[in-house]
Design a protein around this motif. Structure first.
Motif, PDB file in Angstrom:
ATOM      1  N   ASP A  27       0.846  -1.215  -0.014  1.00 48.17           N
ATOM      2  CA  ASP A  27       0.040  -0.061  -0.021  1.00 48.17           C
ATOM      3  C   ASP A  27       0.819   1.050  -0.066  1.00 48.17           C
ATOM      4  O   ASP A  27       1.782   1.515   0.879  1.00 48.17           O
ATOM      5  N   ALA A  28       0.611   2.151  -0.737  1.00 45.65           N
ATOM      6  CA  ALA A  28       1.575   3.292  -1.129  1.00 45.65           C
ATOM      7  C   ALA A  28       1.362   4.212   0.365  1.00 45.65           C
ATOM      8  O   ALA A  28       2.386   4.886   0.512  1.00 45.65           O
ATOM      9  N   GLY A  29       0.393   4.241   0.922  1.00 47.10           N
ATOM     10  CA  GLY A  29       0.237   4.997   2.019  1.00 47.10           C
ATOM     11  C   GLY A  29       1.114   4.537   3.446  1.00 47.10           C
ATOM     12  O   GLY A  29       1.237   5.411   4.204  1.00 47.10           O
ATOM     13  N   ALA A  30       1.209   3.107   3.308  1.00 46.54           N
ATOM     14  CA  ALA A  30       1.914   2.516   4.444  1.00 46.54           C
ATOM     15  C   ALA A  30       3.393   2.491   4.134  1.00 46.54           C
ATOM     16  O   ALA A  30       4.031   2.029   5.087  1.00 46.54           O
ATOM     17  N   VAL A  31       3.964   2.631   3.294  1.00 45.92           N
ATOM     18  CA  VAL A  31       5.500   2.659   2.736  1.00 45.92           C
ATOM     19  C   VAL A  31       6.078   3.678   3.756  1.00 45.92           C
ATOM     20  O   VAL A  31       5.692   4.525   3.912  1.00 45.92           O
ATOM     21  N   ARG A  32       7.128   3.079   4.378  1.00 44.00           N
ATOM     22  CA  ARG A  32       7.911   4.145   5.232  1.00 44.00           C
ATOM     23  C   ARG A  32       9.124   4.541   4.498  1.00 44.00           C
ATOM     24  O   ARG A  32       9.736   4.014   3.579  1.00 44.00           O
ATOM     25  N   LEU A  33       9.608   5.796   5.166  1.00 48.51           N
ATOM     26  CA  LEU A  33      10.776   6.456   4.542  1.00 48.51           C
ATOM     27  C   LEU A  33      10.666   7.147   3.249  1.00 48.51           C
ATOM     28  O   LEU A  33      10.998   8.176   3.057  1.00 48.51           O
ATOM     29  N   LEU A  34      10.456   6.494   2.190  1.00 53.69           N
ATOM     30  CA  LEU A  34      10.439   6.915   0.847  1.00 53.69           C
ATOM     31  C   LEU A  34       9.111   6.751   0.208  1.00 53.69           C
ATOM     32  O   LEU A  34       8.491   5.800   0.551  1.00 53.69           O
ATOM     33  N   PRO A  35       8.890   7.521  -0.752  1.00 53.44           N
ATOM     34  CA  PRO A  35       7.625   6.963  -1.678  1.00 53.44           C
ATOM     35  C   PRO A  35       7.541   5.695  -2.311  1.00 53.44           C
ATOM     36  O   PRO A  35       8.896   5.302  -2.677  1.00 53.44           O
ATOM     37  N   LYS A  36       6.669   5.134  -2.673  1.00 53.64           N
ATOM     38  CA  LYS A  36       6.591   3.765  -3.198  1.00 53.64           C
ATOM     39  C   LYS A  36       7.351   3.693  -4.551  1.00 53.64           C
ATOM     40  O   LYS A  36       8.427   2.890  -4.860  1.00 53.64           O
ATOM     41  N   PRO A  37       7.103   4.635  -5.458  1.00 52.24           N
ATOM     42  CA  PRO A  37       8.308   4.835  -6.677  1.00 52.24           C
ATOM     43  C   PRO A  37       9.614   4.717  -6.661  1.00 52.24           C
ATOM     44  O   PRO A  37      10.370   4.033  -7.328  1.00 52.24           O
ATOM     45  N   ALA A  38       9.885   5.616  -5.610  1.00 56.71           N
ATOM     46  CA  ALA A  38      11.459   5.648  -5.176  1.00 56.71           C
ATOM     47  C   ALA A  38      11.893   4.365  -4.778  1.00 56.71           C
ATOM     48  O   ALA A  38      13.041   3.954  -4.987  1.00 56.71           O
TER      49      ALA A  38
END
Length: 142
Positions: A27-38
């Motif tokens: 989930d893109a909102g739950a990814v930590r530290l950097l955005p999901k595409p990064a």
């Protein structure tokens, strides 16, 4: 030695592919530290290090499962989330009553069919019919 190198390569490839799919499927909102595409770019361009960084720093934390506080229910198969439930206790009692009636009707029909089949067998053995057998199905003495 080459077998060990091959094994390490296959394991590293598997971890990298798993990390890549995990980044894409999270989930893109739950990814930590950097955005999901990064994170996708980091894991894609730095296979070993990117996968380790993803698992250590970027992967969303899994929520602990909420276990029930009390003893297990007597019928756990009824506790799955999408089970149809009766809205009121009266509807549940009505359903159970209809189930009992259907089961009784099925038992009655089976009993009647069994009695009818038993009567037909006895009826066939009474007449001579040219078969040379008595009512029990044993050959008659001549």
């Amino acid at each position: 030695m080459s077998h060990l190198a091959l094994l390490l390569f296959v394991v590293a490839l598997g971890v990298w592919i798993y990390a890549l799919f995990d980044v894409v499927g999270s989930d893109a909102g739950a990814v930590r530290l950097l955005p999901k595409p990064a994170w996708a770019v980091v894991v894609l361009l730095l296979p070993k290090i990117g996968a380790i960084l993803w698992f250590a720093l970027g992967r969303p934390r899994r929520a602990p499962s909420a276990a029930p506080a009390g003893p297990p229910p007597p019928f756990p198969e009824y506790d799955h989330p999408h089970r149809a439930r009766a809205a009121t206790p009266e509807e549940d009692e009505e359903f159970l009553r209809r189930c009992r009636e259907r089961a009784d009707a099925q038992r009655r029909r089976a009993r009647e069919a069994q009695e009818a089949a038993g009567g037909e067998e006895a009826g066939r053995g009474d007449g001579d019919g040219g078969e040379g057998r008595d009512g029990d199905g044993d050959p008659r003495p001549s």
